[in-house]
Write an enzyme that holds these catalytic residues in place. Structure first.
Site, PDB file in Angstrom:
ATOM      1  N   VAL A   1      -0.344  -8.806  -8.425  1.00  0.00           N
ATOM      2  CA  VAL A   1      -0.120  -8.261  -6.871  1.00  0.00           C
ATOM      3  C   VAL A   1      -1.059  -7.202  -6.846  1.00  0.00           C
ATOM      4  CG1 VAL A   1       1.518  -6.912  -5.520  1.00  0.00           C
ATOM      5  CG2 VAL A   1       2.426  -8.588  -6.888  1.00  0.00           C
ATOM      6  N   PRO A   2      -2.377  -7.590  -6.174  1.00  0.00           N
ATOM      7  CA  PRO A   2      -3.564  -6.925  -6.237  1.00  0.00           C
ATOM      8  C   PRO A   2      -3.833  -5.672  -5.583  1.00  0.00           C
ATOM      9  CG  PRO A   2      -3.812  -8.839  -4.693  1.00  0.00           C
ATOM     10  CD  PRO A   2      -2.418  -8.832  -5.268  1.00  0.00           C
ATOM     11  N   CYS A   3      -3.028  -4.451  -5.872  1.00  0.00           N
ATOM     12  CA  CYS A   3      -3.097  -3.132  -5.305  1.00  0.00           C
ATOM     13  C   CYS A   3      -4.316  -2.837  -5.379  1.00  0.00           C
ATOM     14  CB  CYS A   3      -1.843  -2.325  -5.895  1.00  0.00           C
ATOM     15  SG  CYS A   3      -2.056  -2.178  -7.617  1.00  0.00           S
ATOM     16  N   HIS A   4      -5.162  -3.231  -6.324  1.00  0.00           N
ATOM     17  CA  HIS A   4      -6.706  -2.789  -6.462  1.00  0.00           C
ATOM     18  C   HIS A   4      -7.458  -2.932  -5.112  1.00  0.00           C
ATOM     19  CE1 HIS A   4      -6.527  -7.013  -7.960  1.00  0.00           C
ATOM     20  NE2 HIS A   4      -8.071  -6.958  -7.474  1.00  0.00           N
TER      21      HIS A   4
END
Length: 153
Positions: free
Chosen positions: A117-120
């Site tokens: 879950v690409p919070c970056h």
């Protein structure tokens, strides 16, 4: 522990579903039960493909535990395309209330499944790198990886 270019990752499953992915050891490691390296071949393979530039999204059974706002934020984050970024304010606007930008940031900080879950991919209003549970060096690495690969296609 799974090896990666950003350091060891710890994956946690419950009932065959990925519920956590930490950079290093999870903060509550003693509560997780017995360590078992088996059953993570798909996670290991997909992360290796991602880090080698051969995977742009993940196909893993996931279950994140959080409050309704966190779940909504993580769903929005999951929709950010590979190589793209969105701001905290944009995600707050998508939730219907621009004043939720700080709450979006807090939800990003509590994301139990970073990378997958690409919070970056969530950045400050001016595009700057702010906030990332794994540290800004890792955030920069992940964004650079995706932008490098974006130029190859």
């Amino acid at each position: 522990m799974l090896a990666s270019p950003i350091g060891p990752l710890t994956a946690v499953r419950e009932d065959g579903v990925l519920v956590g992915l930490w950079m290093g050891a999870p903060p509550d490691a003693e509560t997780l039960g017995t360590r078992d390296e088996a059953g993570f071949a798909d996670v290991r393979e997909q992360l290796a493909q991602y880090f080698s530039g051969n995977r742009r999204s993940f196909d893993l059974a996931l279950r994140a535990s959080g409050n309704p706002l966190q779940l909504a934020v993580w769903e929005l984050i999951s929709a950010i395309p590979y190589g793209a970024t969105r701001t905290y304010g944009e995600l707050a606007r998508d939730l219907g209330d621009r004043s939720l930008a700080q709450a979006v940031g807090a939800a990003c900080g509590r994301n139990p499944l970073p990378i997958v879950v690409p919070c970056h991919r969530v950045v400050g209003a001016d595009g700057s790198l702010v906030g990332f549970g794994g540290g800004l060096d890792r955030k920069r690495f992940l964004l650079d990886l995706e932008h490098r690969d974006e130029r190859l296609f």
